[in-house]
Design a protein around this motif. Structure first.
Motif, mmCIF file in Angstrom:
data_model
loop_
_atom_site.group_PDB
_atom_site.id
_atom_site.type_symbol
_atom_site.label_atom_id
_atom_site.label_comp_id
_atom_site.label_asym_id
_atom_site.label_seq_id
_atom_site.Cartn_x
_atom_site.Cartn_y
_atom_site.Cartn_z
ATOM 1 N N GLY A 1 -2.830 7.142 8.985
ATOM 2 C CA GLY A 1 -2.421 7.046 7.587
ATOM 3 C C GLY A 1 -1.471 5.897 7.326
ATOM 4 O O GLY A 1 -1.831 4.941 6.660
ATOM 5 N N PHE A 2 -0.286 5.938 7.866
ATOM 6 C CA PHE A 2 0.751 4.941 7.597
ATOM 7 C C PHE A 2 2.007 5.425 8.312
ATOM 8 O O PHE A 2 2.127 6.616 8.623
ATOM 9 C CB PHE A 2 1.002 4.782 6.092
ATOM 10 C CG PHE A 2 0.916 6.080 5.313
ATOM 11 C CD1 PHE A 2 1.975 6.981 5.308
ATOM 12 C CD2 PHE A 2 -0.236 6.424 4.616
ATOM 13 C CE1 PHE A 2 1.903 8.177 4.623
ATOM 14 C CE2 PHE A 2 -0.312 7.630 3.917
ATOM 15 C CZ PHE A 2 0.751 8.497 3.923
ATOM 16 N N ALA A 3 2.947 4.569 8.635
ATOM 17 C CA ALA A 3 2.999 3.138 8.411
ATOM 18 C C ALA A 3 2.533 2.436 9.683
ATOM 19 O O ALA A 3 2.982 2.771 10.780
ATOM 20 C CB ALA A 3 4.438 2.728 8.088
ATOM 21 N N HIS A 4 1.642 1.443 9.526
ATOM 22 C CA HIS A 4 1.086 0.738 10.676
ATOM 23 C C HIS A 4 2.026 -0.380 11.134
ATOM 24 O O HIS A 4 2.582 -1.125 10.323
ATOM 25 C CB HIS A 4 -0.280 0.153 10.327
ATOM 26 C CG HIS A 4 -1.332 1.195 10.092
ATOM 27 N ND1 HIS A 4 -1.691 2.105 11.065
ATOM 28 C CD2 HIS A 4 -2.089 1.493 9.005
ATOM 29 C CE1 HIS A 4 -2.642 2.904 10.590
ATOM 30 N NE2 HIS A 4 -2.892 2.558 9.336
ATOM 31 N N VAL A 5 2.163 -0.486 12.448
ATOM 32 C CA VAL A 5 2.982 -1.522 13.062
ATOM 33 C C VAL A 5 2.125 -2.436 13.926
ATOM 34 O O VAL A 5 2.178 -3.660 13.816
ATOM 35 C CB VAL A 5 4.126 -0.903 13.895
ATOM 36 C CG1 VAL A 5 4.893 -1.981 14.667
ATOM 37 C CG2 VAL A 5 5.087 -0.127 12.994
ATOM 38 N N ASP A 6 1.332 -1.856 14.802
ATOM 39 C CA ASP A 6 0.432 -2.598 15.690
ATOM 40 C C ASP A 6 -0.695 -1.657 16.047
ATOM 41 O O ASP A 6 -0.512 -0.721 16.832
ATOM 42 C CB ASP A 6 1.184 -3.057 16.943
ATOM 43 C CG ASP A 6 0.298 -3.843 17.908
ATOM 44 O OD1 ASP A 6 -0.886 -4.092 17.588
ATOM 45 O OD2 ASP A 6 0.795 -4.198 18.998
ATOM 46 N N THR A 7 -1.870 -1.870 15.469
ATOM 47 C CA THR A 7 -2.928 -0.878 15.608
ATOM 48 C C THR A 7 -4.296 -1.522 15.800
ATOM 49 O O THR A 7 -4.602 -2.553 15.193
ATOM 50 C CB THR A 7 -2.951 0.061 14.385
ATOM 51 O OG1 THR A 7 -3.864 1.122 14.617
ATOM 52 C CG2 THR A 7 -3.317 -0.686 13.104
ATOM 53 N N ASP A 8 -5.123 -0.895 16.640
ATOM 54 C CA ASP A 8 -6.506 -1.336 16.843
ATOM 55 C C ASP A 8 -7.441 -0.749 15.804
ATOM 56 O O ASP A 8 -8.549 -1.240 15.615
ATOM 57 C CB ASP A 8 -6.983 -0.932 18.242
ATOM 58 C CG ASP A 8 -6.145 -1.533 19.352
ATOM 59 O OD1 ASP A 8 -5.744 -2.698 19.213
ATOM 60 O OD2 ASP A 8 -5.891 -0.832 20.359
ATOM 61 N N ILE A 9 -7.009 0.332 15.158
ATOM 62 C CA ILE A 9 -7.777 0.987 14.103
ATOM 63 C C ILE A 9 -6.843 1.183 12.915
ATOM 64 O O ILE A 9 -5.745 1.719 13.061
ATOM 65 C CB ILE A 9 -8.337 2.341 14.572
ATOM 66 C CG1 ILE A 9 -9.340 2.141 15.713
ATOM 67 C CG2 ILE A 9 -8.973 3.094 13.411
ATOM 68 C CD1 ILE A 9 -9.807 3.445 16.354
ATOM 69 N N TYR A 10 -7.264 0.735 11.744
ATOM 70 C CA TYR A 10 -6.447 0.864 10.536
ATOM 71 C C TYR A 10 -6.916 2.099 9.770
ATOM 72 O O TYR A 10 -8.123 2.365 9.691
ATOM 73 C CB TYR A 10 -6.614 -0.377 9.665
ATOM 74 C CG TYR A 10 -5.398 -0.748 8.848
ATOM 75 C CD1 TYR A 10 -4.447 -1.622 9.350
ATOM 76 C CD2 TYR A 10 -5.220 -0.251 7.565
ATOM 77 C CE1 TYR A 10 -3.329 -1.979 8.601
ATOM 78 C CE2 TYR A 10 -4.115 -0.600 6.805
ATOM 79 C CZ TYR A 10 -3.169 -1.468 7.334
ATOM 80 O OH TYR A 10 -2.067 -1.821 6.591
ATOM 81 N N SER A 11 -5.980 2.839 9.207
ATOM 82 C CA SER A 11 -6.376 4.062 8.503
ATOM 83 C C SER A 11 -5.504 4.286 7.275
ATOM 84 O O SER A 11 -4.417 3.724 7.149
ATOM 85 C CB SER A 11 -6.257 5.270 9.443
ATOM 86 O OG SER A 11 -4.914 5.498 9.805
ATOM 87 N N SER A 12 -6.007 5.120 6.397
ATOM 88 C CA SER A 12 -5.242 5.567 5.237
ATOM 89 C C SER A 12 -5.525 7.041 5.011
ATOM 90 O O SER A 12 -6.522 7.588 5.494
ATOM 91 C CB SER A 12 -5.611 4.765 3.992
ATOM 92 O OG SER A 12 -6.909 5.136 3.549
ATOM 93 N N HIS A 13 -4.628 7.688 4.277
ATOM 94 C CA HIS A 13 -4.805 9.069 3.836
ATOM 95 C C HIS A 13 -4.831 9.071 2.313
ATOM 96 O O HIS A 13 -4.001 8.423 1.677
ATOM 97 C CB HIS A 13 -3.663 9.963 4.317
ATOM 98 C CG HIS A 13 -3.576 10.118 5.792
ATOM 99 N ND1 HIS A 13 -2.523 10.756 6.419
ATOM 100 C CD2 HIS A 13 -4.413 9.715 6.789
ATOM 101 C CE1 HIS A 13 -2.711 10.741 7.730
ATOM 102 N NE2 HIS A 13 -3.845 10.118 7.977
#
Length: 634
Positions: free
Chosen positions: A467-479
């Motif tokens: 969902g959040f908050a992204h810092v360093d991710t291989d997969i991006y997501s939201s809710h």
């Protein structure tokens, strides 16, 4: 091995307790199955069942040395069920800061020359244990499995085990997941359910040889039709060998090799006719590891593995080198009678079968580290999951909270490393509030946890926070719990490869989207109370509840609620279909996760009720969740 010397400390009260347990020897053992199906030895003893028990509300037990006074334990409890649950026989639901357990055990004769280990599947949160009044170990972490060696504390004949668990859900330094911090859970908002304190998974004994196989990391290499193994041994010895044998599901030997037993040194087994693990055909190879010294087997472990590959390329997910769309459901692992503990092994299996029956191909295992038996059934049934953590409740402003999280997260990743059904790791969930309160502490904590996860496992993507908050991710997501389908489409209209300006941009603490695979990791959550239909009782909660009750709001919401008729299941399913299609029609979305599989306490937004009764037509649900999605953007 140290012999079991006699000691005379057992009091007359202790002897009476032995007779009590003997009288209950014929009672069925709850959760009798082996708790570690991917790493089994034949010499083990299940300790579930009746234990003596005591509350320690004032936390004086350590100071008063309750481990030396069996008379303190006036109650009984059924292990492995927590005292808050009905199945424990206690069902005390207020906050419990500390609990104590006691029982007597006798070691089998054939274990006399072995090393003895006391295993706990899960104890929430801090666990201390004594055997015959001697301290044998201390562990921090409420959700993962751990063990203490108790060999030197054992005596001949009857032995006394005492366990103390402390659980400070309000401290901010320990994760709690969806457990309420209030004396009684608040039904008006999701994420505040009954707590789990103390022992909540199987307790068991295991006998090992003087030197033994500690663990084996298994790396499936689909592209080269092989498995790579990295063994770890308790002691290094130049005279030891490790024999590794693979069998297919029908019992045919697939490969075998014997190598020097050196900790950390990998070796591989190539398969001539590889059987691939997939959701449609979850083939598992049975594996035996034999530790050999001078032509004698001194340790033997049974395991299994699946040959599969999961990776990302650009904005797409791939399973076994084929584009793949995640159709997940949110599973929080709660049970009406057991809370965090499934009443039986079959309940774990049936939860997976229920999700598969309505069209899901996997689950987010939300705010809980699920037990190893659940992952076993996921492996057997071809059910895909994300390995997640129960991080809710942590205060990022306290450094001890981050240390506790990372230590237990490391244990969870290492424990579950070999399960083919786990596709990626997700150490955090919805951390925006903590990012707002402690921006730099949050950023550093998430980044260091991602770095740690990648060091532990380079074979799986890391999804830093759902969902959040992204810092360093291989997969991006939201809710998103936007109920109007047209607004839902609009929110993701700007999603394109390398660019996203939708709902996620509301979170200023997330790094920008950079073209990773994008998942809508929570949506739906549509309210439907099967018993009362649409009650006015505020204790029962779910998204969209107001749209059912308020005519004016229905008018504002648009065409799907422009009706004065009472809500119906057909109306619910129509809304669910439109919400799901809004995601499936978007070529830049790589998967979804519907909230949720079943109701939990006052949160009534499940496909099933809390007692696992299906609310809606199964065929219609399956048609919605398996509807074809558009081809990924090329």
């Amino acid at each position: 091995m140290t012999k079991f010397y006699r000691q005379s400390w057992i009091t007359s009260i202790g002897i009476i307790l032995i007779y009590i347990f003997a009288a209950n020897a014929d009672a069925p053992v709850p959760r009798p199955e082996h708790p570690k199906p991917q790493f089994k030895r034949s010499a083990w003893l299940n300790l579930n069942g009746q234990w003596n028990f005591a509350f320690d509300f004032d936390e004086v037990g350590i100071e008063e040395e309750w481990q030396r006074h069996p008379s303190v334990f006036q109650k009984t409890i059924t292990v492995p069920f927590c005292p808050e649950s009905r199945l424990s026989g206690i069902e005390y639901t207020d906050i419990i800061p500390a609990v104590w357990y006691h029982r007597s055990i006798t070691i089998p004769e054939e274990w006399q020359e072995k090393r003895i280990f006391l295993h706990f599947g899960g104890v929430d949160y801090e666990c201390r244990a004594w055997v015959n009044q001697k301290p044998v170990g201390r562990h921090y972490g409420g959700a993962v499995s751990f063990e203490f060696e108790i060999t030197d504390a054992m005596i001949e004949g009857t032995n006394e085990i005492v366990v103390c668990a402390t659980d400070h859900v309000r401290s901010g330094i320990q994760p709690v997941g969806k457990q309420s911090k209030l004396p009684e859970p608040d039904r008006e908002w999701s994420g505040k359910y009954n707590r789990t304190t103390g022992i909540w998974q199987t307790v068991w004994l295991e006998a090992k040889s003087q030197n033994f196989i500690s663990r084996v990391f298994i790396f499936p290499d689909l592209d080269q039709s092989r498995f790579v193994f990295q063994p770890i041994f308790d002691k290094n010895n130049r005279n030891l060998e490790l024999e590794t044998t693979l069998h297919t599901e029908n019992g045919k030997m697939a490969a075998q090799t014997t190598s020097r037993a050196e900790s950390g040194v990998p070796f591989s087994l190539i398969l001539d006719n590889p059987q691939v693990w997939s959701p449609d055909h979850p083939h598992l190879y049975d594996i035996s590891f034999k530790l050999i010294e001078k032509n004698k087997i001194i340790d033997e472990v049974q395991s299994y593995a699946g040959l599969r590959k999961f990776h990302t390329e650009g904005n797409r997910l791939f399973l076994n080198n084929e584009p793949f769309f995640l159709r997940f459901v949110l599973d929080q692992g709660f049970y009406p009678d057991g809370i965090w503990t499934a009443p039986s092994d079959n309940d774990l299996r049936q939860d997976i079968e229920r999700a598969l029956a309505v069209g899901f191909n996997g689950a987010r295992l939300h705010q809980k580290v699920f037990e190893e038996r659940f992952h076993y059934w996921a492996d057997k049934l071809g059910y895909l999951t994300a390995g997640e953590f129960y991080d809710k409740g942590m205060d990022f402003g306290q450094s001890q909270a981050i240390q506790n999280h990372q230590r237990e997260w490391r244990e969870a990743v290492m424990r579950d490393f070999n399960h083919p059904s786990i596709l990626f790791w997700t150490p955090f969930n919805e951390t925006s509030k903590e990012a707002q309160k402690h921006p730099e502490a949050h950023r550093r904590a998430v980044q260091s946890t991602v770095d740690l996860t990648r060091l532990l496992d380079l074979t799986r993507p890391v999804h830093d926070a759902s969902g959040f908050a992204h810092v360093d991710t291989d997969i991006y997501s939201s809710h998103t719990y936007q109920q109007h389908p047209d607004t839902l489409r609009k929110d993701y209209h700007s999603l394109q490869y390398g660019r996203y300006e939708g709902v996620q941009t509301r979170d200023q603490y997330s790094v920008p989207y950079e073209g990773q695979p994008f998942i809508v990791a929570e949506y739906g959550g549509i309210f439907w109370d099967e018993e009362a239909k649409i009650p006015s009782d505020p204790r029962y909660w779910g998204f969209g509840k107001g749209t059912y009750n308020e005519v004016e709001k229905r008018k504002r919401q648009g065409r799907w609620f422009q009706t004065s008729k009472k809500p119906t299941k057909t109306l619910f399913l129509d809304l669910l279909m439109e919400q799901t299609m809004a995601l499936l029609e978007n070529p830049y979305i790589s998967g979804f996760c519907y909230t949720q599989l079943y109701d939990i306490e006052g949160e009534v937004n499940g496909i099933y009720t809390y007692d696992r009764k299906l609310k809606f037509d199964r065929d219609r649900l399956e048609a919605i969740f398996t509807a074809p999605n558009v081809i990924y953007h090329q």
